[in-house]
Scaffold this motif. Structure first.
Motif, mmCIF file in Angstrom:
data_model
loop_
_atom_site.group_PDB
_atom_site.id
_atom_site.type_symbol
_atom_site.label_atom_id
_atom_site.label_comp_id
_atom_site.label_asym_id
_atom_site.label_seq_id
_atom_site.Cartn_x
_atom_site.Cartn_y
_atom_site.Cartn_z
ATOM 1 N N CYS A 37 0.838 -1.203 0.000
ATOM 2 C CA CYS A 37 0.000 0.000 0.000
ATOM 3 C C CYS A 37 0.869 1.248 0.000
ATOM 4 O O CYS A 37 1.730 1.401 0.868
ATOM 5 C CB CYS A 37 -0.905 0.017 1.231
ATOM 6 S SG CYS A 37 -2.023 -1.397 1.350
ATOM 7 N N TYR A 40 -1.101 8.562 0.054
ATOM 8 C CA TYR A 40 -1.268 9.844 -0.630
ATOM 9 C C TYR A 40 -0.213 10.839 -0.164
ATOM 10 O O TYR A 40 0.556 10.571 0.775
ATOM 11 C CB TYR A 40 -2.671 10.393 -0.373
ATOM 12 C CG TYR A 40 -3.096 10.400 1.085
ATOM 13 C CD1 TYR A 40 -2.587 11.322 1.997
ATOM 14 C CD2 TYR A 40 -4.019 9.460 1.558
ATOM 15 C CE1 TYR A 40 -2.984 11.334 3.323
ATOM 16 C CE2 TYR A 40 -4.425 9.464 2.888
ATOM 17 C CZ TYR A 40 -3.904 10.399 3.760
ATOM 18 O OH TYR A 40 -4.297 10.403 5.084
ATOM 19 N N LEU A 104 -1.366 -1.360 -4.329
ATOM 20 C CA LEU A 104 -2.435 -0.392 -4.161
ATOM 21 C C LEU A 104 -1.828 0.959 -3.858
ATOM 22 O O LEU A 104 -1.003 1.097 -2.958
ATOM 23 C CB LEU A 104 -3.381 -0.804 -3.033
ATOM 24 C CG LEU A 104 -4.531 0.180 -2.742
ATOM 25 C CD1 LEU A 104 -5.782 -0.577 -2.318
ATOM 26 C CD2 LEU A 104 -4.162 1.208 -1.671
ATOM 27 N N GLY A 105 -2.230 1.960 -4.632
ATOM 28 C CA GLY A 105 -1.743 3.309 -4.389
ATOM 29 C C GLY A 105 -2.881 4.292 -4.319
ATOM 30 O O GLY A 105 -3.856 4.187 -5.083
ATOM 31 N N TYR A 106 -2.759 5.259 -3.416
ATOM 32 C CA TYR A 106 -3.804 6.263 -3.218
ATOM 33 C C TYR A 106 -3.275 7.621 -3.652
ATOM 34 O O TYR A 106 -2.282 8.118 -3.109
ATOM 35 C CB TYR A 106 -4.227 6.299 -1.748
ATOM 36 C CG TYR A 106 -5.592 6.922 -1.541
ATOM 37 C CD1 TYR A 106 -6.709 6.122 -1.324
ATOM 38 C CD2 TYR A 106 -5.769 8.301 -1.592
ATOM 39 C CE1 TYR A 106 -7.970 6.685 -1.161
ATOM 40 C CE2 TYR A 106 -7.009 8.871 -1.437
ATOM 41 C CZ TYR A 106 -8.113 8.059 -1.212
ATOM 42 O OH TYR A 106 -9.357 8.622 -1.058
ATOM 43 N N SER A 107 -3.917 8.228 -4.643
ATOM 44 C CA SER A 107 -3.536 9.544 -5.156
ATOM 45 C C SER A 107 -2.082 9.512 -5.634
ATOM 46 O O SER A 107 -1.766 8.762 -6.553
ATOM 47 C CB SER A 107 -3.783 10.613 -4.092
ATOM 48 O OG SER A 107 -3.698 11.912 -4.626
ATOM 49 N N GLY A 110 -0.916 6.124 -6.085
ATOM 50 C CA GLY A 110 -1.378 5.408 -7.262
ATOM 51 C C GLY A 110 -0.447 5.586 -8.449
ATOM 52 O O GLY A 110 -0.174 4.646 -9.198
ATOM 53 N N ALA A 132 -5.697 1.465 -8.230
ATOM 54 C CA ALA A 132 -5.411 2.900 -8.245
ATOM 55 C C ALA A 132 -6.600 3.633 -7.646
ATOM 56 O O ALA A 132 -7.688 3.641 -8.226
ATOM 57 C CB ALA A 132 -5.147 3.379 -9.667
ATOM 58 N N CYS A 135 -6.658 8.445 -8.069
ATOM 59 C CA CYS A 135 -5.487 8.772 -8.886
ATOM 60 C C CYS A 135 -5.880 8.892 -10.345
ATOM 61 O O CYS A 135 -6.378 7.923 -10.928
ATOM 62 C CB CYS A 135 -4.418 7.689 -8.718
ATOM 63 S SG CYS A 135 -2.919 7.990 -9.697
ATOM 64 N N THR A 207 -9.856 0.565 -10.389
ATOM 65 C CA THR A 207 -9.805 1.961 -9.981
ATOM 66 C C THR A 207 -10.912 2.229 -8.967
ATOM 67 O O THR A 207 -12.000 1.657 -9.058
ATOM 68 C CB THR A 207 -9.966 2.923 -11.167
ATOM 69 O OG1 THR A 207 -11.281 2.817 -11.704
ATOM 70 C CG2 THR A 207 -8.941 2.624 -12.249
ATOM 71 N N TRP A 224 -7.785 4.558 -17.525
ATOM 72 C CA TRP A 224 -6.839 3.574 -17.006
ATOM 73 C C TRP A 224 -6.838 2.311 -17.859
ATOM 74 O O TRP A 224 -5.880 1.513 -17.825
ATOM 75 C CB TRP A 224 -7.170 3.226 -15.560
ATOM 76 C CG TRP A 224 -6.545 4.124 -14.534
ATOM 77 C CD1 TRP A 224 -7.141 5.131 -13.830
ATOM 78 C CD2 TRP A 224 -5.180 4.083 -14.074
ATOM 79 N NE1 TRP A 224 -6.240 5.731 -12.971
ATOM 80 C CE2 TRP A 224 -5.034 5.101 -13.094
ATOM 81 C CE3 TRP A 224 -4.087 3.284 -14.388
ATOM 82 C CZ2 TRP A 224 -3.826 5.335 -12.437
ATOM 83 C CZ3 TRP A 224 -2.869 3.516 -13.734
ATOM 84 C CH2 TRP A 224 -2.745 4.537 -12.773
#
Length: 273
Positions: A37, A40, A104-107, A110, A132, A135, A207, A224
């Protein structure tokens, strides 16, 4: 011997691995999937502190903290997103074993997760899933934004508008004064980033967007699809840019379902899902 691309066992990778990148808020051991993870802007691995419990054993959570943040505050802040993605790929690659890996990425996270997935793919094994959240698709990022250079008053107003920082911190001059360099550096990472078109990932993408996110309209997340040769699944949750804090339980329910789908899918040419 040093290998410049940071292959396993190189001095670069060993140094990166020892730098405290990951927090492990539980979920270790028998979990069938590893979930990395990425937070942001201004966040740290602590953003995901409740996730192992919330995922109910579906994943072993590895919550990443960037240099210059939280317990890594003595380390220099990153200035180049591509170099940062190189380092994150170095510390993530050893997590790829017989279990599927989900990024998993946030903003901002992402965008980093996407570039890390590209690097892992070039090394021979793409992650089994990319999630994502909040993002924009990398090909749609606006160019020429310099919000990280705004005067303090205007920058703080932007943070308030985005809901990106708790009001209690924004209203405390000493606290926000300490955080502004870190927040500006994180904004600069994405605003200086330049997208390079490339071969789509052999990785399905999920997403998650906020219905009222001022940064990216839910409909725009459809782009995406250009970054994967497999499926795109779009989820929209009620809330703004930081819907992660408005409905964490709802977000975790969707992630839990996606991760369990990965765990239960048969491997096919290195790809699950």
């Amino acid at each position: 011997m040093h290998t410049p691309d940071g292959r396993p066992g190189s001095p670069r990778q060993e140094a990166a691995r020892d730098a405290g990148w990951f927090l492990r808020p539980g979920g270790a051991g028998a979990a069938p999937v590893r979930l990395v993870c990425l937070p942001y802007a201004g966040g740290s691995g602590a953003v995901f502190r409740n996730w192992a419990a919330g995922l109910d054993g579906a994943a072993e959570v590895h919550a990443l903290t960037l240099p210059g943040h939280a317990h890594r505050w003595r380390q220099p802040l990153a200035e180049d997103l591509h170099r940062l993605a190189d380092d994150i790929a170095d510390v993530t690659a050893p997590l790829q074993d017989e279990r599927p890996l989900v990024l998993l990425g946030y903003s901002l996270g992402g965008l980093l997760a996407f570039e890390v997935a590209r690097r892992l793919n070039r090394r021979g094994r793409a992650p089994e899933l990319l999630i994502a959240a909040a993002c924009p698709p990398p090909g749609l990022l606006p160019e020429g934004r310099n919000r990280h250079t705004l005067p303090d008053r205007e920058f703080i107003a932007l943070l308030r508008q985005m809901g990106a920082t708790p009001e209690a911190i924004l209203d405390e001059p000493e606290m926000i004064g300490l955080l502004l360099p870190m927040l500006r550096a994180d904004f600069a990472l994405s605003e200086r980033y330049r997208y390079t078109p490339g071969k789509p990932l052999p990785t399905p993408i999920v997403t998650v967007g906020g219905s009222d996110d001022p940064e990216i309209a839910p409909a725009a997340m459809a782009s995406w699809a250009e970054e994967t040769t497999l499926s795109l699944t779009q989820i929209v949750l009620a809330g703004g840019h930081l819907f992660i804090h408005e409905d964490e339980a709802g977000l975790l329910a969707h992630i839990r379902d996606a991760v369990r789908t990965v765990a239960n899918a048969p491997a096919r040419d290195g790809v699950r899902f």
